[in-house]
Design an enzyme around this catalytic site. Structure first.
Site, PDB file in Angstrom:
ATOM      1  N   GLU A 187       2.942  28.578  31.407  1.00  0.00           N
ATOM      2  CA  GLU A 187       2.580  27.164  31.292  1.00  0.00           C
ATOM      3  C   GLU A 187       2.086  26.509  32.579  1.00  0.00           C
ATOM      4  O   GLU A 187       1.238  25.639  32.538  1.00  0.00           O
ATOM      5  CB  GLU A 187       3.788  26.369  30.799  1.00  0.00           C
ATOM      6  CG  GLU A 187       4.117  26.645  29.372  1.00  0.00           C
ATOM      7  CD  GLU A 187       5.090  25.623  28.825  1.00  0.00           C
ATOM      8  OE1 GLU A 187       4.954  25.273  27.667  1.00  0.00           O
ATOM      9  OE2 GLU A 187       5.980  25.173  29.586  1.00  0.00           O
ATOM     10  N   CYS A 199      15.525  -4.146  24.629  1.00  0.00           N
ATOM     11  CA  CYS A 199      14.457  -3.881  23.676  1.00  0.00           C
ATOM     12  C   CYS A 199      14.983  -3.842  22.241  1.00  0.00           C
ATOM     13  O   CYS A 199      15.255  -4.893  21.673  1.00  0.00           O
ATOM     14  CB  CYS A 199      13.707  -2.616  24.079  1.00  0.00           C
ATOM     15  SG  CYS A 199      12.026  -2.643  23.440  1.00  0.00           S
ATOM     16  N   ARG A 240       6.761  -1.952  19.735  1.00  0.00           N
ATOM     17  CA  ARG A 240       5.702  -2.262  18.809  1.00  0.00           C
ATOM     18  C   ARG A 240       5.970  -3.605  18.130  1.00  0.00           C
ATOM     19  O   ARG A 240       5.056  -4.295  17.741  1.00  0.00           O
ATOM     20  CB  ARG A 240       5.676  -1.134  17.772  1.00  0.00           C
ATOM     21  CG  ARG A 240       4.512  -1.120  16.863  1.00  0.00           C
ATOM     22  CD  ARG A 240       4.429   0.223  16.158  1.00  0.00           C
ATOM     23  NE  ARG A 240       3.909   1.265  17.019  1.00  0.00           N
ATOM     24  CZ  ARG A 240       4.449   2.464  17.184  1.00  0.00           C
ATOM     25  NH1 ARG A 240       5.565   2.780  16.555  1.00  0.00           N
ATOM     26  NH2 ARG A 240       3.888   3.349  17.969  1.00  0.00           N
ATOM     27  N   HIS A 256      12.203  -3.691  29.343  1.00  0.00           N
ATOM     28  CA  HIS A 256      13.156  -2.700  29.862  1.00  0.00           C
ATOM     29  C   HIS A 256      13.432  -2.951  31.346  1.00  0.00           C
ATOM     30  O   HIS A 256      12.746  -2.389  32.200  1.00  0.00           O
ATOM     31  CB  HIS A 256      12.586  -1.289  29.692  1.00  0.00           C
ATOM     32  CG  HIS A 256      12.532  -0.830  28.284  1.00  0.00           C
ATOM     33  ND1 HIS A 256      13.606  -0.238  27.658  1.00  0.00           N
ATOM     34  CD2 HIS A 256      11.549  -0.894  27.365  1.00  0.00           C
ATOM     35  CE1 HIS A 256      13.278   0.050  26.402  1.00  0.00           C
ATOM     36  NE2 HIS A 256      12.035  -0.338  26.208  1.00  0.00           N
ATOM     37  N   GLU A 300      15.644  -1.796  33.111  1.00  0.00           N
ATOM     38  CA  GLU A 300      16.168  -0.614  33.810  1.00  0.00           C
ATOM     39  C   GLU A 300      15.121   0.088  34.660  1.00  0.00           C
ATOM     40  O   GLU A 300      15.451   0.790  35.604  1.00  0.00           O
ATOM     41  CB  GLU A 300      16.791   0.379  32.807  1.00  0.00           C
ATOM     42  CG  GLU A 300      15.829   1.048  31.829  1.00  0.00           C
ATOM     43  CD  GLU A 300      15.643   0.287  30.518  1.00  0.00           C
ATOM     44  OE1 GLU A 300      15.818  -0.955  30.533  1.00  0.00           O
ATOM     45  OE2 GLU A 300      15.313   0.914  29.505  1.00  0.00           O
TER      46      GLU A 300
HETATM   47  N1  GLN Z   1      11.611   0.130  17.949  1.00  0.00           N
HETATM   48  C1  GLN Z   1      11.414  -1.124  18.574  1.00  0.00           C
HETATM   49  C2  GLN Z   1       9.945  -1.488  18.658  1.00  0.00           C
HETATM   50  O1  GLN Z   1       9.094  -0.641  18.550  1.00  0.00           O
HETATM   51  C3  GLN Z   1      12.049  -1.168  19.959  1.00  0.00           C
HETATM   52  C4  GLN Z   1      11.453  -0.207  20.931  1.00  0.00           C
HETATM   53  C5  GLN Z   1      12.337   0.039  22.124  1.00  0.00           C
HETATM   54  O2  GLN Z   1      13.520  -0.221  22.092  1.00  0.00           O
HETATM   55  N2  GLN Z   1      11.766   0.563  23.192  1.00  0.00           N
HETATM   56  O3  GLN Z   1       9.611  -2.628  18.837  1.00  0.00           O
END
Ligand code: GLN
Length: 550
Positions: free
Chosen positions: A156, A392, A476, A523, A525
């Protein structure tokens, strides 16, 4: 007349793995960057992922670990997070490449007649494209540290190693190679064995590349005899065999490398004169703090990407884990993280199951598995005033929980799970719907850094200490703007919004109602750093610390 200084060519340190994967190549790469930066050089880092996947967004986190999102919205490997945290820097998509990305670029160039009628071949055109990308990412930096994923001897990564060979042939003084190898100590033998490392070096040699340094990973330090043996049989100077024993905290690794004077030797190999003595002071005090803290806080992380067979793998949430640690160490407490599988709370929270935790965190996630469990946990945290932090999906479910139990909209749901729900609290925005209809899923994600405006006097506003922020996203769905007036009426505060006011970025309960009940659509983090913890994580851990005492 001022003479224009010629820009210096970037020097490259390649990090390859020997014997087996998972022995800390990413941390070694980050630590090499850190010690060179501490000598006054501008350093960048790159990850080469040998997968065909064009990005890490389509890889299963249980297998591949966390998807690390860069500021410019690339979905990359978790090692990129280590580089950013160690180097306290911001990397972009130029710092990440996969086999898929390299081949795609070559094929596109061929289709566009970019090779002017030549036969396009795996060699040299693929390594040439790799080199082009390396040079582009290295531009403007003194040194680029490049981690080659996988282990030497695999098919790879062979073309990436071929790129190292070609680059070294062209610029012999600008390229050095480090092999991170593993030295087992079989319990029945009771002795550290160097043979697998010898084989790994020979395998690398067959590609025309020779390591200048060997980092010997083991559960204990390498003794003089082992160093001599590796030097002799692997054809590497003895002082370039670096001892890398297991350590309690990965942030000790740069300090350990310097015990073997690794930065001095690397600079010598690359023909760079040190600009300062090693300035690792802040690292050392951070590492001391990590060793010293005694008080503990118990943090439960409720997720689903833990189990691979009989093993629990926390890699899927590595940035969350690190962000908790940085804030905790900053507050002088040791975080004890408990990984709770959300599937276990599907029917409700069993009596006493959550009572020992000082804080509960629900990280990002996708899909249906375990979400009712998470909602039960969030309800429990809200009612029992346990500090709660939702990231999120953790924020979307927090708002959903509030809608179901406080607004009494029992059928409230996210359209991610129930597209026909009567109350789409978490919904897809109209523009995204069009892209989804043609299965252009990549285009439907909000990825990378977006600005948000904070409301003064809220928990988020006070913790950030500013009213404009930028944070990284990967999702999303959004909180449905139609339900905002009702949710606010029922006591939920949207303390952060997109500048146009349409998208909800932070939700929280006022302090009078709950010590810490907060969720972010982004996020946080990804921007926490060891020496500058993230303010929201610090707020959460501080609340957990207070909860411990009460
Ligand atoms: N599933 C949710 C969305 O698409 C949250 C995505 C996430 O936690 N990163 O909005």
């Amino acid at each position: 007349m001022p003479t224009r200084k010629k820009a210096r060519r970037t020097k490259f340190v390649f990090v390859v793995g020997g014997v087996m994967s998972g022995v800390g190549k990413g941390v070694a790469t980050s630590s090499i960057g850190t010690i060179l930066k501490a000598r006054g050089f501008s350093v960048t880092a790159l990850k080469i992922d040998p997968y065909i996947n064009v990005d890490a967004g389509t890889m299963n986190p249980t297998e591949h670990g966390e998807v690390y999102v860069t500021e410019d919205g690339d979905e990359t490997d978790q090692d990129m997070g280590n580089y950013e945290r160690f180097l306290d820097t911001t990397l972009t998509s130029t710092n990440y490449m996969t086999t898929g990305r390299v081949y795609r670029a070559v094929i596109e160039k061929e289709r566009n007649l970019g090779y002017k009628g030549k036969c396009v071949q795996v060699v040299p055109h693929i390594p040439h494209e790799v080199i082009r990308r390396l040079q582009k990412a290295g531009k403007g930096h003194d040194v680029a540290v490049v981690e080659v994923g996988g282990t030497v001897g695999e098919y790879e990564n062979i073309l990436f190693i071929e790129a190292i060979r070609m680059l070294k042939l062209q610029f012999p003084d600008d390229v050095t190679t480090v092999m991170v190898s593993y030295l087992p100590v079989p319990s029945k033998v009771g002795e550290m064995k160097t043979k697998p490392t010898q084989h790994a070096v020979r395998t690398l040699n067959t590609t025309g590349v020779h390591p200048d340094f060997i980092i010997g990973r083991s559960d204990r330090p390498l003794d003089k005899k082992r160093k001599e043996k590796i030097a002799l049989f692997c054809n590497v100077e003895e002082d370039r065999v670096i001892s890398a024993p297991d350590v309690e905290s990965i942030y000790q690794v740069p300090i350990n490398f310097e015990k073997d004077n690794m930065s001095g030797l690397l600079l010598k190999t690359l023909g760079l004169r040190p600009r300062t003595s090693s300035k690792l002071g802040p690292w050392k005090s951070f590492a001391r703090k990590v060793q010293r803290v005694e008080d503990e806080v118990q943090i439960a992380v409720v997720g689903k990407y833990f189990d691979t067979g009989d093993f629990v793998l926390s890699d899927a949430y590595i940035s969350v884990l690190e962000a908790i640690k940085f804030s905790a160490y900053g507050l002088g407490v040791r975080p004890k993280i408990h990984w709770l599988n959300s599937k276990e709370f599907e029917k409700g929270v069993p009596r006493g199951a959550l009572s020992k935790y000082d804080g509960i965190l629900v990280p990002g996630g996708f899909g249906e598995t375990g979400i009712e469990g998470k909602i039960h946990v969030i309800e429990f945290a809200r009612k029992h005033r346990i500090p709660y932090f939702g990231l999120c999906y953790g924020m979307q479910l927090m708002v959903l929980e509030y809608a179901r139990h406080v607004l009494k909209l029992k059928e409230a749901h996210t359209v991610e799970i129930d597209p026909d729900t009567k109350h789409p609290i978490v919904d897809i925005m109209p523009e995204q719907k069009e892209l989804m209809a043609v299965a252009n899923y990549g285009g439907t994600m909000r990825l990378g850094a977006y600005p948000a405006v904070l409301e003064k006097g809220t928990i988020a506003g006070r913790l950030y200490g500013t009213d404009h922020i930028e944070e990284r996203h990967r999702h999303r769905y959004e909180i449905n703007p139609e339900y905002i007036p009702q949710l606010i009426e029922a006591g939920l505060v949207f303390s952060g919004r997109s500048p146009d006011g349409v998208l909800m970025e932070i939700a929280e309960l006022p302090r009078a109602r709950h010590p810490f009940f907060l969720g972010t659509q982004f996020h946080p983090e990804f921007t926490a750093r060891p020496l500058s913890p993230h303010p929201l994580f610090t707020g959460f851990v501080r609340a957990a610390k207070v909860h411990r005492r009460t």
